[in-house]
Design a protein around this motif. Structure first.
Motif, PDB file in Angstrom:
ATOM      1  N   VAL A   8      56.668 -33.825  75.171  1.00 24.07           N
ATOM      2  CA  VAL A   8      55.960 -32.765  76.433  1.00 24.07           C
ATOM      3  C   VAL A   8      55.387 -34.124  77.108  1.00 24.07           C
ATOM      4  N   ARG A   9      55.842 -34.102  78.319  1.00 17.98           N
ATOM      5  CA  ARG A   9      55.018 -34.697  79.228  1.00 17.98           C
ATOM      6  C   ARG A   9      53.810 -34.322  79.780  1.00 17.98           C
ATOM      7  N   ALA A  10      52.697 -35.057  79.624  1.00 18.28           N
ATOM      8  CA  ALA A  10      51.503 -34.387  79.847  1.00 18.28           C
ATOM      9  C   ALA A  10      50.441 -35.527  80.037  1.00 18.28           C
ATOM     10  N   THR A  24      55.789 -20.167  62.823  1.00 14.17           N
ATOM     11  CA  THR A  24      56.194 -19.885  64.273  1.00 14.17           C
ATOM     12  C   THR A  24      57.499 -20.798  64.556  1.00 14.17           C
ATOM     13  N   GLY A  25      57.566 -21.991  63.912  1.00  9.45           N
ATOM     14  CA  GLY A  25      58.450 -23.008  64.360  1.00  9.45           C
ATOM     15  C   GLY A  25      57.993 -23.776  65.673  1.00  9.45           C
ATOM     16  N   ARG A  26      56.573 -24.141  65.358  1.00 15.30           N
ATOM     17  CA  ARG A  26      56.012 -24.771  66.806  1.00 15.30           C
ATOM     18  C   ARG A  26      55.106 -25.921  66.329  1.00 15.30           C
ATOM     19  N   LEU A  27      54.962 -26.860  67.156  1.00 15.74           N
ATOM     20  CA  LEU A  27      54.227 -27.938  66.948  1.00 15.74           C
ATOM     21  C   LEU A  27      52.898 -27.547  67.641  1.00 15.74           C
ATOM     22  N   ILE A  28      51.736 -27.565  66.830  1.00 14.34           N
ATOM     23  CA  ILE A  28      50.592 -27.217  67.562  1.00 14.34           C
ATOM     24  C   ILE A  28      49.920 -28.817  67.888  1.00 14.34           C
ATOM     25  N   TYR A  40      54.078 -26.186  71.297  1.00  9.01           N
ATOM     26  CA  TYR A  40      55.793 -26.787  71.657  1.00  9.01           C
ATOM     27  C   TYR A  40      56.600 -26.414  70.830  1.00  9.01           C
ATOM     28  N   ASP A  41      57.744 -25.575  71.225  1.00  7.80           N
ATOM     29  CA  ASP A  41      58.823 -25.265  70.378  1.00  7.80           C
ATOM     30  C   ASP A  41      59.944 -25.841  70.665  1.00  7.80           C
ATOM     31  N   PRO A  42      60.375 -26.937  69.721  1.00 11.57           N
ATOM     32  CA  PRO A  42      61.231 -27.814  70.137  1.00 11.57           C
ATOM     33  C   PRO A  42      62.816 -27.103  70.251  1.00 11.57           C
ATOM     34  N   SER A  43      63.000 -25.899  69.752  1.00  6.98           N
ATOM     35  CA  SER A  43      64.212 -25.188  69.790  1.00  6.98           C
ATOM     36  C   SER A  43      64.532 -24.634  71.109  1.00  6.98           C
ATOM     37  N   THR A  44      63.459 -24.358  72.076  1.00  7.84           N
ATOM     38  CA  THR A  44      63.514 -23.649  73.179  1.00  7.84           C
ATOM     39  C   THR A  44      62.808 -24.516  74.253  1.00  7.84           C
ATOM     40  N   GLY A  45      62.044 -25.476  74.009  1.00  8.69           N
ATOM     41  CA  GLY A  45      61.269 -26.423  74.978  1.00  8.69           C
ATOM     42  C   GLY A  45      60.083 -25.546  75.267  1.00  8.69           C
ATOM     43  N   ARG A  46      59.757 -24.173  74.971  1.00 12.53           N
ATOM     44  CA  ARG A  46      58.543 -23.450  75.472  1.00 12.53           C
ATOM     45  C   ARG A  46      57.313 -24.041  75.043  1.00 12.53           C
ATOM     46  N   GLY A 253      39.608 -43.504  78.942  1.00 12.80           N
ATOM     47  CA  GLY A 253      39.163 -45.057  79.114  1.00 12.80           C
ATOM     48  C   GLY A 253      39.988 -45.912  79.714  1.00 12.80           C
ATOM     49  N   LEU A 254      41.506 -45.684  79.901  1.00  7.75           N
ATOM     50  CA  LEU A 254      42.509 -46.524  80.452  1.00  7.75           C
ATOM     51  C   LEU A 254      42.354 -46.413  82.043  1.00  7.75           C
ATOM     52  N   THR A 255      42.154 -47.552  82.495  1.00  8.62           N
ATOM     53  CA  THR A 255      42.106 -47.748  84.105  1.00  8.62           C
ATOM     54  C   THR A 255      43.503 -47.773  84.563  1.00  8.62           C
ATOM     55  N   ALA A 256      44.378 -48.043  84.064  1.00  8.61           N
ATOM     56  CA  ALA A 256      46.103 -47.930  84.358  1.00  8.61           C
ATOM     57  C   ALA A 256      46.701 -47.513  83.238  1.00  8.61           C
ATOM     58  N   PRO A 257      46.656 -46.053  83.026  1.00 14.29           N
ATOM     59  CA  PRO A 257      47.367 -45.696  81.972  1.00 14.29           C
ATOM     60  C   PRO A 257      48.890 -45.704  82.150  1.00 14.29           C
ATOM     61  N   HIS A 258      49.708 -46.162  80.876  1.00 17.61           N
ATOM     62  CA  HIS A 258      50.991 -46.115  80.948  1.00 17.61           C
ATOM     63  C   HIS A 258      51.560 -44.449  81.265  1.00 17.61           C
ATOM     64  N   PRO A 259      52.624 -44.437  82.112  1.00 22.82           N
ATOM     65  CA  PRO A 259      53.497 -43.153  82.335  1.00 22.82           C
ATOM     66  C   PRO A 259      53.267 -41.934  81.108  1.00 22.82           C
ATOM     67  N   VAL A 260      53.469 -42.524  79.961  1.00 17.70           N
ATOM     68  CA  VAL A 260      53.554 -41.479  78.749  1.00 17.70           C
ATOM     69  C   VAL A 260      52.117 -41.333  78.179  1.00 17.70           C
ATOM     70  N   ALA A 261      51.351 -41.947  78.635  1.00 24.37           N
ATOM     71  CA  ALA A 261      49.860 -41.852  77.943  1.00 24.37           C
ATOM     72  C   ALA A 261      49.456 -40.311  78.277  1.00 24.37           C
ATOM     73  N   GLY A 262      48.918 -39.682  77.221  1.00 20.89           N
ATOM     74  CA  GLY A 262      48.521 -38.429  77.183  1.00 20.89           C
ATOM     75  C   GLY A 262      49.513 -37.410  77.110  1.00 20.89           C
ATOM     76  N   SER A 263      50.890 -37.942  76.963  1.00 19.21           N
ATOM     77  CA  SER A 263      52.182 -36.988  76.485  1.00 19.21           C
ATOM     78  C   SER A 263      52.202 -36.886  74.868  1.00 19.21           C
ATOM     79  N   LEU A 264      53.011 -35.763  74.484  1.00 26.38           N
ATOM     80  CA  LEU A 264      53.496 -35.579  73.127  1.00 26.38           C
ATOM     81  C   LEU A 264      54.817 -36.313  72.988  1.00 26.38           C
ATOM     82  N   LEU A 265      54.820 -37.341  72.130  1.00 25.86           N
ATOM     83  CA  LEU A 265      56.030 -38.289  71.674  1.00 25.86           C
ATOM     84  C   LEU A 265      56.791 -37.668  70.419  1.00 25.86           C
ATOM     85  N   VAL A 266      57.751 -37.993  70.268  1.00 26.09           N
ATOM     86  CA  VAL A 266      58.490 -37.699  69.131  1.00 26.09           C
ATOM     87  C   VAL A 266      59.654 -38.817  68.695  1.00 26.09           C
ATOM     88  N   VAL A 267      59.504 -39.021  67.404  1.00 22.57           N
ATOM     89  CA  VAL A 267      60.654 -40.121  66.808  1.00 22.57           C
ATOM     90  C   VAL A 267      61.602 -39.299  65.937  1.00 22.57           C
TER      91      VAL A 267
END
Length: 281
Positions: A8-10, A24-28, A40-46, A253-267
């Motif tokens: 989730v880009r946020a 629910t099959g969702r990530l809180i 976030y529902d990874p099966s639908t992207g909802r 606290g970041l003066t120049a955040p990386h574009p994915v800072a604040g996002s939900l990542l997944v490996v």
């Protein structure tokens, strides 16, 4: 470097608390300072977003449906229909709830910290479904990751400024015989959230370290997942087979955040997680 994906880009100010809800099959996950609970529902992207009436440090599924919340002024219950009520209301000026975890017996181990991170002014408390509260640790600065070994006999815990991952013997709702499992070296960031996998290894997010580390039950470092955002806050396994590692990040606290800072990542396929118990209340 293990490949990550942006689930989730946020732009969460303080993304935190990833928790897989098998019902629910969702990530809180949360934005603590944004007072938002997200799914976030990874099966639908909802995606869904709910705003809370105060800062929220943790949101965990309840056995009867809904969520238990570790809020600024205590622990509350959110019913499936959206009704909210306090389970334990204890406002302390300048203090808020931070991370929390559900123990094998269904109790919530809820941490607190002061906004100014005053040394020793936070707590870790055990909250049961009937609202009874027992302070487990009363000399905490930034109460963070908490988790249990697969057999429930060990409890892992992080008070971030100590740079340590500690381990306790866990029995009858008590945590005793505290000792150090591992310590994060100077310059590698501070330990934040954690999760325990099916092998009993401890995965730790590194605030200002741009990484997630995996430690064996003996405290040996055996894997590092490097990430581009510096403020990695927490991690948890999710997906139907609990093999995908979800990772939250922060921009605060970041003066120049990386574009994915604040996002939900997944490996994807990072390991094998443990089913997490629901709060018994």
């Amino acid at each position: 470097m293990t490949a990550y994906e942006v689930a989730v880009r946020a732009e969460a100010t303080l993304g935190e608390g990833p928790t897989w809800d098998p019902v629910t099959g969702r990530l809180i996950w949360l934005d603590i300072l944004g007072s938002r609970i997200q799914t976030y529902d990874p099966s639908t992207g909802r995606r869904t977003v709910r705003t809370t009436h105060q800062h929220v440090g943790a949101a965990k599924p309840r056995a009867g449906g809904g969520l238990v919340l570790n809020l600024r002024d205590g622990v509350g219950l959110l019913d499936p229909d959206g009704t909210f009520r306090w389970l334990h209301h204890e406002p302390v000026p300048g203090r808020r709830g931070n991370e929390a975890a559900v123990a094998p017996d269904g109790s919530l181990w809820a941490g607190t910290m002061r906004y100014d991170e005053a040394v020793g002014a936070g707590t870790l408390s055990r909250v049961t479904g009937d609202g009874s509260v027992e302070v487990v640790l009363d000399d905490v600065t930034v109460s963070n990751g908490t988790g249990w070994s697969p057999d429930g006999r060990l409890m892992y815990y992080i008070d971030s400024p100590t740079r340590r991952i500690d381990v306790f013997r866990h029995e009858d709702g008590r945590a005793v015989d505290r000792r150090r499992l591992a310590e994060i070296e100077t310059g590698a960031g501070f330990p934040d959230g954690l999760t325990v996998d099916a092998d009993g290894c401890v995965w730790v997010a590194l605030w200002d370290g741009g990484a997630v580390r995996r430690y064996t039950p003996d405290g040996e470092l055996d894997r590092v997942i490097e990430l581009p955002a510096p403020r990695i806050t927490a991690c948890a396994f999710g997906g139907t087979d609990l093999t995908d590692l979800y990772i939250t990040t922060a921009r605060v606290g970041l003066t120049a955040p990386h574009p994915v800072a604040g996002s939900l990542l997944v490996v994807p396929g990072a390991g094998k997680g443990l089913p997490q118990p629901a709060f018994a209340g």
